[in-house]
Design an enzyme around this catalytic site. Sequence first.
Site, PDB file in Angstrom:
ATOM      1  N   CYS A 133      24.258 -19.221  44.135  1.00 52.29           N
ATOM      2  CA  CYS A 133      23.650 -18.915  42.841  1.00 52.29           C
ATOM      3  C   CYS A 133      24.358 -17.726  42.208  1.00 52.29           C
ATOM      4  CB  CYS A 133      22.161 -18.617  43.005  1.00 52.29           C
ATOM      5  SG  CYS A 133      21.344 -18.170  41.452  1.00 52.29           S
ATOM      6  N   CYS A 136      22.017 -15.187  40.580  1.00 56.01           N
ATOM      7  CA  CYS A 136      21.300 -14.366  41.560  1.00 56.01           C
ATOM      8  C   CYS A 136      22.188 -13.272  42.147  1.00 56.01           C
ATOM      9  CB  CYS A 136      20.778 -15.241  42.702  1.00 56.01           C
ATOM     10  SG  CYS A 136      19.814 -16.674  42.198  1.00 56.01           S
ATOM     11  N   ASP A 137      23.434 -13.604  42.467  1.00 59.13           N
ATOM     12  CA  ASP A 137      24.245 -12.725  43.305  1.00 59.13           C
ATOM     13  C   ASP A 137      25.537 -12.219  42.669  1.00 59.13           C
ATOM     14  OD1 ASP A 137      22.370 -13.141  45.327  1.00 59.13           O
ATOM     15  OD2 ASP A 137      23.443 -14.860  46.133  1.00 59.13           O
TER      16      ASP A 137
END
Length: 309
Positions: A133, A136-137
């Site tokens: 993701c 997300c990261d």
Amino acid sequence: MERLVIVGTGAAGFTAAIYSARANLEPLVIAGDVLGGQLTTTTDVENYPGFEAGVFGADLMEKMQKQAERFGTRIQYDYVESCELKPGGPHKLHLRGGDTIECRALIIATGASPRKLDIPSEKALENKGVSYCAVCDGAFFRDVPICVVGGGDSAMEEAHFLTKFGSKVYLIHRRDEFRASRIMIDRALKNPKIEVVYNSVVEEVLDVSKDKVTGVKVRNVLTEKVSTIECGALFMAIGHNPNTAPFAPHLETDSANYILLKQESTRTSVDGVFAAGDCADHVYRQAITAAGMGCRAALDAERWLEAQE
């Protein structure tokens, strides 16, 4: 007979449980083996509202669980292996452990699982530079080269997004043509920070001995030549599989088995069955959007039950 059963314990399932438990529906949650869904495999979550310093994924799920249980949610650790869904109910859920549960209303919040390369080094370095993701990261990998694997719209979007953080983004694709839409391809190819590595597959993620990603070994499928690309992170963008196998035969789904919802609701094609989160959303796939859908599903189920009663 249960009034409401929720299958799944990610952000969607727990939020649905919180709302429905506060409405005195006494929901039963079928949790599988491990609580929390994909977020339990995530380290720092920095984009979930209310945590200014970020929160560990497993900790966030634990807080949701305790909040749901505080209002009377019951949790059963088991899997739904098959089901019988009847318009208007009751619905029957056949569990792996041998139990059969009947319920009047059902919320499916089973999420989706990212597709993986299924090589040992990928698994060993998951959450240590291997991610599924970018939203997300991505921010954890500033000013280092980043590799992205994939050839669809998601891969183009993630590669483009990661140029905000990485010093360079290598887009690795196993063919010489992308399956993405033309507009997404053009956007990626025009970005000076993206370099495409065509006709190539990842053979190994480096370096397990250092417990972090330092690069990838790629093999050209035409020449069989193996080379190394130095990078600080590897993002997989080769799609997701919705966890809908027990339910898909009984509900309207799309070609990839994501559950289809009726417009402006979380209602499925079977009256009294609702769906929330990544099992019905292949676009956003974020904890906050899943939580929002869980809220909507609980409210839809509550109103449906009131109308029936």
